[in-house]
Scaffold this active site. Structure first.
Site, mmCIF file in Angstrom:
data_model
loop_
_atom_site.group_PDB
_atom_site.id
_atom_site.type_symbol
_atom_site.label_atom_id
_atom_site.label_comp_id
_atom_site.label_asym_id
_atom_site.label_seq_id
_atom_site.Cartn_x
_atom_site.Cartn_y
_atom_site.Cartn_z
ATOM 1 C CG LEU A 53 60.162 50.277 36.888
ATOM 2 C CD1 LEU A 53 60.021 50.514 38.365
ATOM 3 C CD2 LEU A 53 58.888 50.624 36.166
ATOM 4 C CG HIS A 54 64.272 45.955 35.155
ATOM 5 N ND1 HIS A 54 65.123 46.990 35.523
ATOM 6 C CD2 HIS A 54 64.800 44.830 35.685
ATOM 7 C CE1 HIS A 54 66.126 46.497 36.225
ATOM 8 N NE2 HIS A 54 65.940 45.180 36.353
#
Length: 180
Positions: free
Chosen positions: A136-137
């Site tokens: 995730l980012h």
């Protein structure tokens, strides 16, 4: 330059702006081949020093890093240290810190580069546009009036007015230190 690079054939009105450094992104170089932590750049980056990893800020459970293939100058990614793919997998503390770092990124960018606005977002899964779906980012992309001119629209080229290392130094220097 060779004739090939000059646009051999009938003369036209186009100037060529060559961006050969972009070919690594187009070819998918540096993109993990698996979803494993060992193959994940967002798990490797925190093990580097800040300048080498383009890290702007390190928090307790998340960090801010410049995007190696930015849409705009100052394009940051806010990443949890923990290797999770989906927003719903974040702990409450991770969720709070990702949000706090995103807010601070906007405040710091406003202070040092004065953008007119921002694009914020997470691409969840490859079908949604996530280049690295396994970790995730959050994207924090500063925007200025006129930054989407004819080059990206017609020429499929984005001009970047500042080197990534210089951008990292500027943002990191302006980022407030953590208050424990």
């Amino acid at each position: 330059m060779t004739d090939e690079q000059q646009g051999v054939g009938e003369a036209d009105a186009f100037q060529r702006l060559w961006t050969p450094h972009r070919i690594v992104y187009i070819k998918g170089e540096n993109k993990p081949e698996t979803a494993d932590e060992a193959d994940c750049p967002f798990c490797r980056i925190p093990k580097m020093d800040d300048a080498e990893g383009l890290i702007v800020y390190r928090g307790k459970s998340a960090y801010a890093v410049l995007n190696l293939y930015p849409y705009n100058a100052g394009h940051l990614l806010v990443c949890p240290y923990r290797h999770v793919a989906d927003y719903t997998e974040l702990t409450e503390d991770e969720t709070v810190e990702v949000a706090a770092i995103t807010k601070q990124a906007m405040q710091t960018m406003r202070e040092v580069t004065n953008p007119h606005g921002f694009n914020l977002g997470m691409n969840q899964g490859p079908v949604a546009g996530a280049g690295i779906a396994a970790h995730l980012h959050q994207h924090v992309v500063p925007r200025w009036g006129g930054d989407a001119n004819f080059l990206p629209v017609i020429g499929h080229t984005k001009t970047m007015p500042q080197l990534l290392g210089d951008t990292r130094e500027m943002l990191a220097a302006a980022w407030p230190t953590a208050k424990d």
